[in-house]
Design a protein around this motif. Sequence first.
Motif, PDB file in Angstrom:
ATOM      1  N   ASP A 180       0.829  -1.201   0.000  1.00 12.26           N
ATOM      2  CA  ASP A 180       0.000   0.000   0.000  1.00 12.26           C
ATOM      3  C   ASP A 180       0.863   1.250   0.000  1.00 12.26           C
ATOM      4  O   ASP A 180       0.474   2.300  -0.509  1.00 12.26           O
ATOM      5  N   PHE A 181       2.065   1.136   0.557  1.00 16.43           N
ATOM      6  CA  PHE A 181       2.996   2.265   0.614  1.00 16.43           C
ATOM      7  C   PHE A 181       3.955   2.265  -0.571  1.00 16.43           C
ATOM      8  O   PHE A 181       4.178   3.286  -1.214  1.00 16.43           O
ATOM      9  N   HIS A 182       4.521   1.100  -0.879  1.00 14.55           N
ATOM     10  CA  HIS A 182       5.569   1.031  -1.908  1.00 14.55           C
ATOM     11  C   HIS A 182       5.021   0.856  -3.324  1.00 14.55           C
ATOM     12  O   HIS A 182       5.730   1.127  -4.291  1.00 14.55           O
ATOM     13  N   GLY A 183       3.813   0.359  -3.440  1.00 10.10           N
ATOM     14  CA  GLY A 183       3.210   0.196  -4.751  1.00 10.10           C
ATOM     15  C   GLY A 183       3.443  -1.165  -5.368  1.00 10.10           C
ATOM     16  O   GLY A 183       2.499  -1.863  -5.731  1.00 10.10           O
ATOM     17  N   THR A 184       4.683  -1.562  -5.504  1.00 15.43           N
ATOM     18  CA  THR A 184       5.022  -2.855  -6.095  1.00 15.43           C
ATOM     19  C   THR A 184       6.088  -3.533  -5.261  1.00 15.43           C
ATOM     20  O   THR A 184       6.812  -2.887  -4.480  1.00 15.43           O
ATOM     21  N   LEU A 185       6.209  -4.848  -5.431  1.00 16.55           N
ATOM     22  CA  LEU A 185       7.246  -5.592  -4.724  1.00 16.55           C
ATOM     23  C   LEU A 185       8.629  -5.115  -5.144  1.00 16.55           C
ATOM     24  O   LEU A 185       9.563  -5.071  -4.340  1.00 16.55           O
ATOM     25  N   GLU A 186       8.769  -4.734  -6.410  1.00 16.12           N
ATOM     26  CA  GLU A 186      10.059  -4.244  -6.903  1.00 16.12           C
ATOM     27  C   GLU A 186      10.441  -2.922  -6.228  1.00 16.12           C
ATOM     28  O   GLU A 186      11.610  -2.710  -5.872  1.00 16.12           O
ATOM     29  N   ASN A 187       9.452  -2.051  -6.015  1.00 13.79           N
ATOM     30  CA  ASN A 187       9.736  -0.800  -5.305  1.00 13.79           C
ATOM     31  C   ASN A 187      10.102  -1.068  -3.849  1.00 13.79           C
ATOM     32  O   ASN A 187      10.989  -0.414  -3.286  1.00 13.79           O
ATOM     33  N   TYR A 188       9.400  -1.999  -3.261  1.00 17.36           N
ATOM     34  CA  TYR A 188       9.689  -2.403  -1.870  1.00 17.36           C
ATOM     35  C   TYR A 188      11.127  -2.899  -1.750  1.00 17.36           C
ATOM     36  O   TYR A 188      11.878  -2.505  -0.852  1.00 17.36           O
ATOM     37  N   PHE A 189      11.529  -3.749  -2.677  1.00 14.59           N
ATOM     38  CA  PHE A 189      12.901  -4.258  -2.705  1.00 14.59           C
ATOM     39  C   PHE A 189      13.900  -3.113  -2.883  1.00 14.59           C
ATOM     40  O   PHE A 189      14.920  -3.044  -2.185  1.00 14.59           O
ATOM     41  N   ALA A 190      13.608  -2.203  -3.801  1.00 15.92           N
ATOM     42  CA  ALA A 190      14.536  -1.104  -4.071  1.00 15.92           C
ATOM     43  C   ALA A 190      14.733  -0.224  -2.840  1.00 15.92           C
ATOM     44  O   ALA A 190      15.856   0.233  -2.560  1.00 15.92           O
ATOM     45  N   ASP A 191      13.659   0.013  -2.085  1.00 19.79           N
ATOM     46  CA  ASP A 191      13.793   0.827  -0.884  1.00 19.79           C
ATOM     47  C   ASP A 191      14.627   0.114   0.175  1.00 19.79           C
ATOM     48  O   ASP A 191      15.471   0.734   0.841  1.00 19.79           O
ATOM     49  N   LYS A 192      14.416  -1.173   0.344  1.00 23.31           N
ATOM     50  CA  LYS A 192      15.206  -1.911   1.321  1.00 23.31           C
ATOM     51  C   LYS A 192      16.670  -2.030   0.878  1.00 23.31           C
ATOM     52  O   LYS A 192      17.586  -2.037   1.708  1.00 23.31           O
ATOM     53  N   ARG A 193      16.897  -2.141  -0.415  1.00 17.92           N
ATOM     54  CA  ARG A 193      18.259  -2.269  -0.943  1.00 17.92           C
ATOM     55  C   ARG A 193      19.114  -1.050  -0.607  1.00 17.92           C
ATOM     56  O   ARG A 193      20.349  -1.128  -0.591  1.00 17.92           O
ATOM     57  N   ARG A 194      18.483   0.071  -0.326  1.00 21.33           N
ATOM     58  CA  ARG A 194      19.230   1.297  -0.019  1.00 21.33           C
ATOM     59  C   ARG A 194      20.171   1.112   1.161  1.00 21.33           C
ATOM     60  O   ARG A 194      21.227   1.760   1.228  1.00 21.33           O
ATOM     61  N   LEU A 195      19.813   0.249   2.101  1.00 19.24           N
ATOM     62  CA  LEU A 195      20.715   0.000   3.228  1.00 19.24           C
ATOM     63  C   LEU A 195      21.999  -0.662   2.752  1.00 19.24           C
ATOM     64  O   LEU A 195      23.108  -0.267   3.156  1.00 19.24           O
ATOM     65  N   VAL A 196      21.879  -1.668   1.897  1.00 19.05           N
ATOM     66  CA  VAL A 196      23.060  -2.352   1.374  1.00 19.05           C
ATOM     67  C   VAL A 196      23.906  -1.392   0.545  1.00 19.05           C
ATOM     68  O   VAL A 196      25.145  -1.421   0.595  1.00 19.05           O
ATOM     69  N   GLU A 197      23.252  -0.503  -0.192  1.00 22.28           N
ATOM     70  CA  GLU A 197      23.975   0.463  -1.012  1.00 22.28           C
ATOM     71  C   GLU A 197      24.745   1.466  -0.170  1.00 22.28           C
ATOM     72  O   GLU A 197      25.744   2.038  -0.634  1.00 22.28           O
ATOM     73  N   ALA A 198      24.314   1.679   1.072  1.00 25.43           N
ATOM     74  CA  ALA A 198      24.924   2.706   1.919  1.00 25.43           C
ATOM     75  C   ALA A 198      26.030   2.178   2.820  1.00 25.43           C
ATOM     76  O   ALA A 198      26.720   2.979   3.475  1.00 25.43           O
ATOM     77  N   ALA A 199      26.221   0.861   2.893  1.00 20.48           N
ATOM     78  CA  ALA A 199      27.163   0.273   3.842  1.00 20.48           C
ATOM     79  C   ALA A 199      28.409  -0.263   3.140  1.00 20.48           C
ATOM     80  O   ALA A 199      28.324  -0.743   2.006  1.00 20.48           O
ATOM     81  N   PRO A 200      29.544  -0.256   3.820  1.00 22.80           N
ATOM     82  CA  PRO A 200      30.757  -0.819   3.228  1.00 22.80           C
ATOM     83  C   PRO A 200      30.843  -2.336   3.315  1.00 22.80           C
ATOM     84  O   PRO A 200      31.698  -2.949   2.660  1.00 22.80           O
ATOM     85  N   PHE A 201      29.969  -2.944   4.124  1.00 16.13           N
ATOM     86  CA  PHE A 201      30.010  -4.393   4.303  1.00 16.13           C
ATOM     87  C   PHE A 201      28.581  -4.904   4.430  1.00 16.13           C
ATOM     88  O   PHE A 201      27.778  -4.323   5.163  1.00 16.13           O
ATOM     89  N   ALA A 202      28.259  -5.990   3.710  1.00 15.54           N
ATOM     90  CA  ALA A 202      26.902  -6.538   3.722  1.00 15.54           C
ATOM     91  C   ALA A 202      26.907  -7.987   4.177  1.00 15.54           C
ATOM     92  O   ALA A 202      27.816  -8.759   3.842  1.00 15.54           O
ATOM     93  N   VAL A 203      25.879  -8.350   4.939  1.00 19.77           N
ATOM     94  CA  VAL A 203      25.634  -9.724   5.366  1.00 19.77           C
ATOM     95  C   VAL A 203      24.361 -10.170   4.660  1.00 19.77           C
ATOM     96  O   VAL A 203      23.279  -9.634   4.927  1.00 19.77           O
ATOM     97  N   LEU A 204      24.475 -11.139   3.754  1.00 27.03           N
ATOM     98  CA  LEU A 204      23.393 -11.475   2.844  1.00 27.03           C
ATOM     99  C   LEU A 204      22.920 -12.912   3.009  1.00 27.03           C
ATOM    100  O   LEU A 204      23.734 -13.831   3.144  1.00 27.03           O
ATOM    101  N   ASN A 205      21.613 -13.101   2.952  1.00 27.18           N
ATOM    102  CA  ASN A 205      20.985 -14.406   3.111  1.00 27.18           C
ATOM    103  C   ASN A 205      20.828 -15.071   1.745  1.00 27.18           C
ATOM    104  O   ASN A 205      19.953 -14.681   0.959  1.00 27.18           O
ATOM    105  N   VAL A 206      21.617 -16.077   1.457  1.00 31.53           N
ATOM    106  CA  VAL A 206      21.531 -16.719   0.142  1.00 31.53           C
ATOM    107  C   VAL A 206      20.320 -17.634   0.019  1.00 31.53           C
ATOM    108  O   VAL A 206      20.015 -18.113  -1.079  1.00 31.53           O
TER     109      VAL A 206
END
Length: 485
Positions: free
Chosen positions: A209-235
């Motif tokens: 309802d806020f993000h519009g699409t799942l892709e937009n939701y993903f893009a907003d959350k991805r901003r954290l990974v884009e802002a950090a020098p090190f990422a911990v990712l769930n494969v």
Amino acid sequence: MRLSELAAHLNVPAPTENPEVRGVTHNADWVQPGSAFVAIRGARFDGHSFIDRVAQAGAVAVIGEGLPDGVVSPLPYLRVPGARAALADAAAALAGHPSRGLRVVGVTGTDGKTTTSWLARHLLRAAGQRTGLLSTVGYELPDGTLRHFPAHFTTPEAPQVQATLAEMVRSGADAAVLEASSHALALERVRSVAWDVAVWTHLSSEHLDFHGTLENYFADKRRLVEAAPFAVLNVDDPWTAGLRSIAPAETTYSAEGQHADWRATDIEERSTGLHFHVISPLGEFDAHLPMIGRFNVANAMAAMAAAAHLGAGWEALAAGLASFRGVPGRMELVPDGHGRRVVVDFAHTPPSLEKALGTLRTTTTGRLIVVLGSAGGPRDPGKRAPLGEVATRLADHAIFTEEDCRDTPLADILREMERGAQDAGHTNFQSIPDRRDAIRAAIALAQPGDTVLLAGKGPEDTLERAHETLPWNETQEALDALHLS
């Protein structure tokens, strides 16, 4: 800070007037003498319509994306490209950029954010690091006391985030763990936080309802990974493929047998919690996490990988997991020395109750007893009957009781829950209007091997009735009941 200095931080020209700026806010009700007011254009209101009001309240400047036609500001006006970004940047500058003095872990994802955040903070403390926490449950300074924002800060905005980080620094913190929701990321609430580690749990459909699409939701959350020098990712999460190699450095984890840097194997769910083997860059070791639900293994792996990057050794990680008490009100185990298991959980919708009871059933050797209510007022009254059906279908015995009935007659709520059970042909329930009495009755029924789930209130610290609001601590109520029985 002088307004000219703040303008420099925002990369905009300084106005002629140069008052002292003592704070910043976007809410006209929160303006205090010396505040800079950020005029944000929202869906319903334009902050510029409050300029005269904030001037009377003592504001010394206005920040916005441009004055609307016909509007004149009696205060110095800083024009910025993005008002929300300016709110965050100004808040960080006025607070002295506190996150730069901390090692900061950010955690995002659809599920698992809160538990992973609490685990990471606990593991860092187990490794000797004075660690603060900011999560949806509340915030902690290094002293470990859980604090809550005032009621009007339902979601901390950028000024509250920066003020909390500054309070952590003043309290001697070395590190901080922040739960970063998609709303916080999209609305710039955690902008200007100097991240050291970004943790990704997983993604599924939510808040569209806020993000519009799942892709937009993903893009907003991805901003954290884009802002950090090190990422911990769930494969184990298919969305992680779109996050690889974004951060300058990364590590991966899996609780489902995928190839990863951090892997959990030999997972066992027991009544005492989760037992599993860890294969990691630090070596291999056995782990015990006194939590319920296999999904928490993934949360533990994420938290360990983040803490390890900030210097925690495997011994501290193993000891920290074993001593973790859980998140208040989130599948929280209440200790009992007589073989009964009491769990406090926030589950208050039919799907979340079904998940909680299903999880508990797998490790309950005796009966499964649940205590639950349903909120009054206009907050989804249609869930009352389904809650009664789920409770009586999945538990051996259900006790219906109050849960913030507010201005709705409690008898009406209980009648609806009873109807849901009866329409499904179930008779394994009773109603006890007073929640304290209901909890004590459930625990008195329990025998060794039984599980009692106290559902609905979780970490909430009040119980709302028609004409009074009581202080409430569900975990303490359970402890008191266990002591009496």
